[in-house]
Design a protein around this motif. Structure first.
Motif, PDB file in Angstrom:
ATOM      1  N   ASP A 136       0.334  -1.059   0.264  1.00 59.81           N
ATOM      2  CA  ASP A 136       0.289  -0.032  -0.007  1.00 59.81           C
ATOM      3  C   ASP A 136       0.863   1.422  -0.080  1.00 59.81           C
ATOM      4  N   THR A 137       2.242   1.622  -0.153  1.00 59.15           N
ATOM      5  CA  THR A 137       3.267   2.284  -0.877  1.00 59.15           C
ATOM      6  C   THR A 137       3.366   2.369  -1.712  1.00 59.15           C
ATOM      7  N   ASP A 138       4.610   3.443  -1.873  1.00 60.43           N
ATOM      8  CA  ASP A 138       4.694   3.444  -3.230  1.00 60.43           C
ATOM      9  C   ASP A 138       6.427   2.889  -3.583  1.00 60.43           C
ATOM     10  N   ALA A 139       6.608   2.530  -2.398  1.00 59.60           N
ATOM     11  CA  ALA A 139       8.042   2.340  -2.854  1.00 59.60           C
ATOM     12  C   ALA A 139       8.730   0.990  -3.595  1.00 59.60           C
ATOM     13  N   ASP A 140       9.835   1.412  -4.166  1.00 62.49           N
ATOM     14  CA  ASP A 140      10.227   0.390  -4.530  1.00 62.49           C
ATOM     15  C   ASP A 140      10.742  -0.975  -4.287  1.00 62.49           C
ATOM     16  N   VAL A 141      10.692  -1.972  -4.429  1.00 65.30           N
ATOM     17  CA  VAL A 141      12.014  -3.124  -4.400  1.00 65.30           C
ATOM     18  C   VAL A 141      12.698  -3.566  -5.325  1.00 65.30           C
ATOM     19  N   THR A 142      13.431  -3.729  -4.395  1.00 62.62           N
ATOM     20  CA  THR A 142      14.897  -4.309  -5.425  1.00 62.62           C
ATOM     21  C   THR A 142      15.442  -5.619  -5.002  1.00 62.62           C
ATOM     22  N   LEU A 143      15.115  -6.756  -5.153  1.00 61.69           N
ATOM     23  CA  LEU A 143      14.997  -8.443  -4.852  1.00 61.69           C
ATOM     24  C   LEU A 143      16.677  -8.421  -5.860  1.00 61.69           C
ATOM     25  N   TYR A 144      17.217  -8.710  -4.386  1.00 61.82           N
ATOM     26  CA  TYR A 144      18.662  -8.539  -4.665  1.00 61.82           C
ATOM     27  C   TYR A 144      19.141 -10.254  -4.710  1.00 61.82           C
ATOM     28  N   HIS A 145      20.389 -10.368  -5.367  1.00 57.40           N
ATOM     29  CA  HIS A 145      21.080 -12.287  -4.692  1.00 57.40           C
ATOM     30  C   HIS A 145      22.412 -12.245  -5.427  1.00 57.40           C
ATOM     31  N   VAL A 146      23.330 -12.676  -4.778  1.00 53.82           N
ATOM     32  CA  VAL A 146      23.992 -12.563  -5.022  1.00 53.82           C
ATOM     33  C   VAL A 146      24.118 -14.261  -5.160  1.00 53.82           C
ATOM     34  N   THR A 147      25.712 -14.114  -6.506  1.00 53.83           N
ATOM     35  CA  THR A 147      25.503 -15.769  -7.439  1.00 53.83           C
ATOM     36  C   THR A 147      26.880 -16.196  -6.087  1.00 53.83           C
ATOM     37  N   GLU A 148      26.713 -17.889  -6.365  1.00 54.80           N
ATOM     38  CA  GLU A 148      27.509 -18.923  -5.689  1.00 54.80           C
ATOM     39  C   GLU A 148      28.017 -19.202  -6.640  1.00 54.80           C
ATOM     40  N   GLU A 149      28.896 -20.074  -6.453  1.00 57.69           N
ATOM     41  CA  GLU A 149      30.105 -20.548  -6.945  1.00 57.69           C
ATOM     42  C   GLU A 149      29.083 -21.474  -8.243  1.00 57.69           C
ATOM     43  N   GLY A 150      29.137 -21.622  -9.382  1.00 58.36           N
ATOM     44  CA  GLY A 150      28.519 -23.093 -10.109  1.00 58.36           C
ATOM     45  C   GLY A 150      26.748 -22.363  -9.991  1.00 58.36           C
ATOM     46  N   GLU A 151      26.461 -20.595 -10.510  1.00 65.47           N
ATOM     47  CA  GLU A 151      24.913 -20.420 -10.668  1.00 65.47           C
ATOM     48  C   GLU A 151      25.645 -19.741 -11.441  1.00 65.47           C
ATOM     49  N   SER A 152      24.881 -19.904 -12.116  1.00 63.54           N
ATOM     50  CA  SER A 152      24.589 -18.857 -13.544  1.00 63.54           C
ATOM     51  C   SER A 152      23.505 -17.599 -13.202  1.00 63.54           C
ATOM     52  N   ASP A 173       3.516  -3.623  -7.885  1.00 66.40           N
ATOM     53  CA  ASP A 173       3.127  -3.268  -9.441  1.00 66.40           C
ATOM     54  C   ASP A 173       4.305  -4.334  -8.990  1.00 66.40           C
ATOM     55  N   ARG A 174       4.351  -4.887 -10.334  1.00 67.07           N
ATOM     56  CA  ARG A 174       5.570  -5.408 -10.605  1.00 67.07           C
ATOM     57  C   ARG A 174       6.518  -4.505 -11.612  1.00 67.07           C
ATOM     58  N   ARG A 175       6.374  -2.857 -12.108  1.00 67.55           N
ATOM     59  CA  ARG A 175       7.230  -1.799 -12.200  1.00 67.55           C
ATOM     60  C   ARG A 175       7.918  -1.443 -11.264  1.00 67.55           C
ATOM     61  N   ARG A 176       6.867  -1.518  -9.893  1.00 65.59           N
ATOM     62  CA  ARG A 176       7.457  -1.242  -8.198  1.00 65.59           C
ATOM     63  C   ARG A 176       9.125  -1.940  -8.098  1.00 65.59           C
ATOM     64  N   VAL A 177       9.350  -3.299  -8.433  1.00 69.20           N
ATOM     65  CA  VAL A 177      10.139  -4.255  -8.638  1.00 69.20           C
ATOM     66  C   VAL A 177      11.580  -4.627  -9.171  1.00 69.20           C
ATOM     67  N   VAL A 178      12.665  -4.237  -8.927  1.00 70.79           N
ATOM     68  CA  VAL A 178      13.718  -4.163 -10.041  1.00 70.79           C
ATOM     69  C   VAL A 178      14.772  -5.438  -9.090  1.00 70.79           C
ATOM     70  N   LEU A 179      14.882  -5.838 -10.492  1.00 71.92           N
ATOM     71  CA  LEU A 179      16.214  -7.343  -9.889  1.00 71.92           C
ATOM     72  C   LEU A 179      17.473  -7.357 -10.070  1.00 71.92           C
ATOM     73  N   THR A 180      18.524  -7.227  -8.826  1.00 66.21           N
ATOM     74  CA  THR A 180      19.644  -7.211  -9.660  1.00 66.21           C
ATOM     75  C   THR A 180      20.952  -8.219  -8.724  1.00 66.21           C
ATOM     76  N   VAL A 181      21.137  -8.736  -9.642  1.00 68.00           N
ATOM     77  CA  VAL A 181      21.944  -9.424  -9.532  1.00 68.00           C
ATOM     78  C   VAL A 181      23.928  -9.182  -9.040  1.00 68.00           C
ATOM     79  N   ARG A 182      24.670 -10.053  -8.407  1.00 64.41           N
ATOM     80  CA  ARG A 182      25.413  -9.589  -7.964  1.00 64.41           C
ATOM     81  C   ARG A 182      26.528 -11.106  -8.499  1.00 64.41           C
ATOM     82  N   HIS A 183      27.545 -10.673  -8.762  1.00 69.77           N
ATOM     83  CA  HIS A 183      28.684 -12.603  -9.224  1.00 69.77           C
ATOM     84  C   HIS A 183      30.173 -11.936  -8.139  1.00 69.77           C
ATOM     85  N   GLY A 184      30.225 -12.808  -7.927  1.00 68.65           N
ATOM     86  CA  GLY A 184      31.741 -12.811  -7.489  1.00 68.65           C
ATOM     87  C   GLY A 184      32.221 -11.479  -5.912  1.00 68.65           C
TER      88      GLY A 184
END
Length: 245
Positions: A136-152, A173-184
């Protein structure tokens, strides 16, 4: 329509603790179990401490309850005089089916929320907490994952897309959701370094087969390095034989 998850808010009620700025508004859309507790010294009987300070503690709890309810939260209170504060918190989590525990910090404008994700275990519980707090807010949500060895990168994005879908079904709202993947990177260092760019953190549990990332001391370290509120999504209650509910 999203549900109202129960969030445990522990406070050392006789030690002058209060809510940082913005806490009541942050919790306006959820159920709050407000736990006032006091750790009793070994040489003092808990019953004696309760008789001496119960009225003062309940008065303070009542003030905090009123503050939360005025912002829109549904509040239930508990007062405990205990030998072990952490064990009391853990017990309350399970007895009242709390999805998360709040480690409070000053909450200003909630524009950006960081949600570190480690494995698929607990994703549904993370989704319930995030949607309950922020649908019920206007906040953007960043889903954040750091890959592990062997993970694509594809594996990581599939994990995050699955959670994004759950958030959308819960009203974000899907437009408020950001996907972030970090490697290494070291996952803990990456999260604590990047958290400073966000206004709140919702930290879900790790896959039990992996090294613990967001529970125990690492969680406390994140909270110490991050000035804003941190919600720690709790593990499901273990059943006999090591299974979970």
């Amino acid at each position: 329509m999203h549900d109202r998850p129960t969030i445990l808010v522990p406070i050392r009620v006789l030690e002058g603790e209060s809510f940082p700025e913005g806490t009541a508004e942050l919790l306006s859309n959820v159920r709050v179990l407000l736990l006032g507790y006091h750790v009793v010294p070994e040489q003092t009987a808990p019953g004696q401490m309760r008789m001496q300070f119960e009225t003062k503690a309940n008065t303070r709890l009542g003030e905090l309850e009123t503050l939360l309810e005025s912002a829109g939260a549904t509040v239930e209170t508990r007062l405990v005089f205990t030998r072990n504060g952490q064990k009391t918190i853990d017990r309350m989590v399970y007895e009242h089916d709390c999805l998360a525990v709040l480690d409070p910090g000053a909450a200003g404008n909630l524009d950006d929320v960081l949600v570190p994700v480690r494995g698929s275990v607990g994703v549904d519980r993370i989704a319930r907490v995030v949607t309950g707090l922020f649908a019920d807010t206007d906040a953007d949500v960043t889903l954040y994952h750091v890959t592990e060895e062997g993970e694509s990168n594809e594996d990581a994005r599939t994990l995050l897309e699955g959670l994004a879908t759950r958030l959308a079904s819960g009203g974000i709202d899907r437009r408020r959701v950001v996907l972030t993947v970090r490697h290494g990177d070291d996952a803990f260092d990456a999260i604590t370094d990047d958290a400073s760019s966000f206004d709140a953190v919702v930290m879900g549990e790790s896959d039990p087969s992996l090294s613990t990332l967001v529970f125990g001391m690492p969680t406390k370290a994140v909270a110490e390095r991050f000035l804003g509120p941190v919600f720690v999504v709790q593990r499901e209650r273990p059943l006999e034989g090591g299974r979970t509910e």
